[in-house]
Scaffold this active site. Structure first.
Site, PDB file in Angstrom:
ATOM      1  N   GLU A   1       6.045  -7.820   0.066  1.00  0.00           N
ATOM      2  CA  GLU A   1       5.885  -7.055   1.295  1.00  0.00           C
ATOM      3  C   GLU A   1       6.050  -7.923   2.527  1.00  0.00           C
ATOM      4  O   GLU A   1       6.430  -7.446   3.596  1.00  0.00           O
ATOM      5  CB  GLU A   1       4.511  -6.375   1.300  1.00  0.00           C
ATOM      6  CG  GLU A   1       4.417  -5.180   2.229  1.00  0.00           C
ATOM      7  CD  GLU A   1       3.177  -4.360   1.974  1.00  0.00           C
ATOM      8  OE1 GLU A   1       3.266  -3.370   1.228  1.00  0.00           O
ATOM      9  OE2 GLU A   1       2.096  -4.724   2.502  1.00  0.00           O
TER      10      GLU A   1
ATOM     11  N   HIS B   1       5.475 -14.062 -25.565  1.00  0.00           N
ATOM     12  CA  HIS B   1       5.930 -13.254 -26.686  1.00  0.00           C
ATOM     13  C   HIS B   1       6.610 -11.971 -26.231  1.00  0.00           C
ATOM     14  O   HIS B   1       6.786 -11.046 -27.025  1.00  0.00           O
ATOM     15  CB  HIS B   1       4.746 -12.936 -27.598  1.00  0.00           C
ATOM     16  CG  HIS B   1       4.193 -14.143 -28.283  1.00  0.00           C
ATOM     17  ND1 HIS B   1       4.573 -14.530 -29.547  1.00  0.00           N
ATOM     18  CD2 HIS B   1       3.311 -15.081 -27.856  1.00  0.00           C
ATOM     19  CE1 HIS B   1       3.940 -15.638 -29.884  1.00  0.00           C
ATOM     20  NE2 HIS B   1       3.162 -15.996 -28.867  1.00  0.00           N
TER      21      HIS B   1
ATOM     22  N   LYS C   1       5.948   6.194   3.834  1.00  0.00           N
ATOM     23  CA  LYS C   1       4.776   6.975   4.234  1.00  0.00           C
ATOM     24  C   LYS C   1       5.182   8.133   5.150  1.00  0.00           C
ATOM     25  O   LYS C   1       4.675   9.254   5.019  1.00  0.00           O
ATOM     26  CB  LYS C   1       3.775   6.078   4.960  1.00  0.00           C
ATOM     27  CG  LYS C   1       3.069   5.057   4.077  1.00  0.00           C
ATOM     28  CD  LYS C   1       2.109   4.225   4.910  1.00  0.00           C
ATOM     29  CE  LYS C   1       1.404   3.167   4.078  1.00  0.00           C
ATOM     30  NZ  LYS C   1       0.495   2.344   4.906  1.00  0.00           N
TER      31      LYS C   1
END
Length: 450
Positions: free
Chosen positions: A285, A306, A418
């Site tokens: 960000e 793994h 937003k």
């Protein structure tokens, strides 16, 4: 006394070389001056913590009240939640253990109707405090959760419901501040110029830390010890050059210049694995702007050896790595002496020695594939060391942003999402976004069943 260190031995592998270590030092003096001016004008409060005295006073005042509850329901998203989750998992892991009977912190950091409904069905309202965190006081996801939780508290507690909330928001403005004034509810401020991803060592992260009994003063002490030397007027080119945050920033900028576009954050401290998610937001960000930045990718040792490490070692050579370790972790139980011969080398050893061996083995594997790697080694897994780590990475992120010539403190594209969401919900004042939505939703669909 334990020591925290940064190992640069493998930093200049691959397309980098040792001569690149000083590639950006010509800008060091200028940025040191800029840093001091920004700190002095209170634009980087997460470095010098000018709000600390008032924060401590308020936390001590509210702590007995917080301790009177058994459950905390925290409503927040992004920077209002990620750092808190990291602190809880690092320093209050007992919450996630079988048969835990102590305090519980529940972090509602998503728009998840099923989960919040289940929580509100099961939580005892009379033993629960709801903490709502939004700097602007208008974060739609958090405010919507607050409306739901507010109604739940009213139904169960009647007129006393407001005694069970704390609102952490801007000191002067926004809807949540209006709620504080209207209800007379408890509140704590998010300091000016303190964005969410930099806010864990404010009320945002320390109110839940105080609730859980985490040593929040040690977190602050650790953070300040890293940034103190940068807060002096005398902080000049030499001080900056020698600071580990500058060296990380310079290395990260060099990685990007050499097409290493992914930055792994590989944590070999299991209890601290969630700091990887916190760092991912901090880095992404802050730096992902104007076509610049690199992609942060959290990884957990030993688990990801793994899974995703196959790609890291055998895939494209586009990754650098921050490698977080600690030599002093719990040793655990002892292997029995009657193990099968095939595993006789484990007889009498502590279970924790396996983690240390895997930590070394993985680091050596990165070296053999010439992946640029910087090892951050903390001496202990205490709150002080966590505070130091948080400050180091925050300062390094800011300096990297300045080297990229972007603003590491804003997040314009987060705000775009937003605004579009608010327009979709029918909020007023989003005429342009509503037009964009109409165009987007009016496209001819190209859909395939599977």
């Amino acid at each position: 006394m334990t020591t925290n260190t940064i190992d640069w031995t493998g930093a200049w592998n691959g397309r980098l070389s040792k001569k690149d270590e000083r590639r950006h030092d010509s800008r060091c003096g200028q940025l040191a001056t800029h840093l001091y001016k920004e700190i002095d004008s209170n634009k980087l409060p997460f470095i010098n913590l000018p709000y600390r005295e008032e924060l401590e006073k308020e936390l001590l005042k509210h702590s007995p009240w917080l301790q009177s509850f058994e459950h905390m329901l925290l409503l927040g998203i992004g920077g209002s939640a990620l750092g808190t989750r990291a602190l809880q998992r690092a320093f209050y892991p007992e919450q996630d253990m079988p048969n835990h009977t102590g305090k519980h912190l529940w972090i509602s950091d998503n728009v998840d109707a099923g989960t919040i409904e289940e929580w509100l069905t099961r939580l005892p309202a009379e033993k629960t405090v709801v903490v709502v965190i939004s700097k602007s006081g208008g974060t739609i996801e958090t405010i919507a959760q607050y409306f739901i939780a507010r109604e739940w508290l009213k139904q169960h507690l009647g007129d006393t419901w407001a005694d069970h909330i704390m609102l952490i928001t801007d000191a002067q403005n926004g809807y949540l501040r209006e709620e504080v004034n209207r209800l007379g509810a408890r509140s704590m401020p998010v300091p000016d110029n303190l964005g969410g991803r930099y806010s864990v060592l404010s009320a945002v992260g320390l109110v839940p830390a105080a609730f859980l009994g985490i040593n929040w003063k040690a977190l602050l002490d650790g953070a300040m010890s890293v940034g103190n030397c940068l807060c002096e007027r005398e902080c000049g080119e030499r001080t900056m050059q020698d600071h580990p945050a500058w060296k990380i920033a310079s290395w990260a900028k060099t990685l990007m210049e050499e097409d290493y576009n992914i930055l792994l954050f590989f944590t070999y401290i299991p209890a601290w694995a969630s700091f990887g998610d916190w760092f991912a937001q901090l880095w992404a960000e802050s730096l992902g702007k104007e076509g610049k930045g690199s992609t942060p990718l959290p990884a957990k040792g030993v688990t990801d050896q793994h899974s995703t490490q196959q790609l890291y070692l055998g895939g494209p050579r586009d990754k650098g790595c921050l490698y977080l370790t600690c030599p002093n972790q719990p040793e655990g139980m002892t292997f029995a002496d009657d193990l099968p011969e095939k595993w006789s080398y484990l007889r009498g050893e502590k279970f924790g020695t396996l983690l240390q061996a895997e930590t070394l083995g993985s680091r050596m594997a990165f070296g053999q594939t010439e992946t640029p790697l910087v090892e951050i080694r903390v001496g202990e897994t205490t709150e002080t060391e966590a505070g130091r780590l948080i400050a180091l990475l925050e300062i390094a992120t800011v300096l990297t942003g300045w080297l990229l010539e972007i603003n590491p403190l804003n997040q314009p594209h987060v705000e775009l999402g937003k605004r579009l969401a608010n327009a979709r919900l029918g909020a007023t004042g989003y005429d342009e976004e509503s037009k964009q939505l109409e165009h987007f939703l009016g496209r001819e669909p190209d859909i395939q069943e599977f």
